[in-house]
Write a protein that holds these residues in place. Structure first.
Motif, PDB file in Angstrom:
ATOM      1  N   LEU A  23       0.882  -1.507  -0.040  1.00  0.00           N
ATOM      2  CA  LEU A  23       0.273  -0.596  -0.154  1.00  0.00           C
ATOM      3  C   LEU A  23       0.956   1.503   0.331  1.00  0.00           C
ATOM      4  O   LEU A  23       1.976   1.334   1.429  1.00  0.00           O
ATOM      5  N   ASP A 149      -0.668  -2.129  -4.969  1.00  0.00           N
ATOM      6  CA  ASP A 149      -1.837  -3.082  -5.215  1.00  0.00           C
ATOM      7  C   ASP A 149      -2.836  -1.758  -4.344  1.00  0.00           C
ATOM      8  O   ASP A 149      -3.874  -1.855  -5.814  1.00  0.00           O
ATOM      9  N   GLU A 150      -2.518  -0.514  -3.934  1.00  0.00           N
ATOM     10  CA  GLU A 150      -3.503   0.688  -3.690  1.00  0.00           C
ATOM     11  C   GLU A 150      -1.898   1.659  -3.533  1.00  0.00           C
ATOM     12  O   GLU A 150      -1.816   1.885  -2.524  1.00  0.00           O
ATOM     13  N   TRP A 152      -2.570   5.745  -2.106  1.00  0.00           N
ATOM     14  CA  TRP A 152      -3.603   6.613  -0.905  1.00  0.00           C
ATOM     15  C   TRP A 152      -3.195   8.202  -1.482  1.00  0.00           C
ATOM     16  O   TRP A 152      -1.603   7.822  -1.416  1.00  0.00           O
ATOM     17  N   ASP A 202      -5.765   6.360  -5.708  1.00  0.00           N
ATOM     18  CA  ASP A 202      -7.182   5.210  -5.668  1.00  0.00           C
ATOM     19  C   ASP A 202      -7.811   6.229  -4.377  1.00  0.00           C
ATOM     20  O   ASP A 202      -9.382   5.905  -4.172  1.00  0.00           O
TER      21      ASP A 202
END
Length: 212
Positions: A23, A149-150, A152, A202
């Motif tokens: 992440l 995966d993502e 932010w 995301d």
């Protein structure tokens, strides 16, 4: 923007995928990326999810290299990092889950990266890594983005962000005048570049609202 409960729930859901999750947290200098990352790792641990914080800042070029390249006055700009080394680490973190992977840290007191300082052992289900340029379109950063995966984006009031930066620079040795000049000349130039990549995140997280 997202609530604290939603942010933690979303990270827990990512970690439930069965494989180790990476992440990323992007954002401008002073936006609170590290604060959010550390907070999230603590909350995940409280929920029974083993997490590790691996900052991109461990891939700052050392001062001797910056001096040789003539980049010392722009420390923190995108070309003062080793993105290929960072990419290699992310790939190891994803692939080498059967043994401990050692990642570099960044020591603010001396403003230098410290090799092999962060152990990521096989029990870690989610690695939280924060850095300024995770969403940059410049090569090789798109390859970095694909390892996550993502990603932010840490948001914060911009004047508050600049105040934090000035205070940080003073805390680590700059005079008030030097701190203000560095923020305007270097940090804000970097911030404009980073904010231009915000739309590709995301999730947007108001750090002050979430962390409190």
């Amino acid at each position: 923007m997202s609530s604290a409960e939603y942010v933690v729930d979303r990270a827990v859901a990512l970690a439930a995928k069965g494989e180790r999750v990476l992440l990323g947290i992007a954002g401008a200098p002073g936006a609170g990326k590290t604060t959010l990352a550390v907070w999230l790792v603590d909350r995940l641990s409280a929920r029974g999810v083993v997490a590790a914080h691996v900052p991109m800042d461990g891939f700052h070029l050392g001062d001797a290299v910056l001096d040789r390249l003539g980049l010392s006055e722009r420390k923190g700009a995108i070309d003062t990092f080793d993105p290929s080394g960072y990419l290699a680490l992310l790939r190891r973190l994803r692939a080498e889950t059967g043994g401990t992977v050692f990642a570099p840290a960044f020591e603010r007191e001396i403003e230098q990266p410290i090799a092999a300082s962060i152990p990521v052992d096989p029990s870690v289900r989610i690695v939280v890594s924060e850095g300024n340029y995770l969403l940059s379109p410049l090569d090789p950063w798109p390859s970095v983005r694909r390892e996550f995966d993502e990603v932010w984006f840490a948001d914060v009031d911009h004047e508050q962000r600049r105040q934090r930066l000035r205070a940080r620079h003073e805390r680590y040795g700059k005079t008030a005048e030097q701190a203000a000049e560095f923020v305007l000349r270097v940090d804000e130039a970097n911030a404009r570049v980073i904010l231009g990549t915000r739309e590709h995140a995301d999730l947007f997280v108001d750090v002050d609202a979430v962390v409190g």
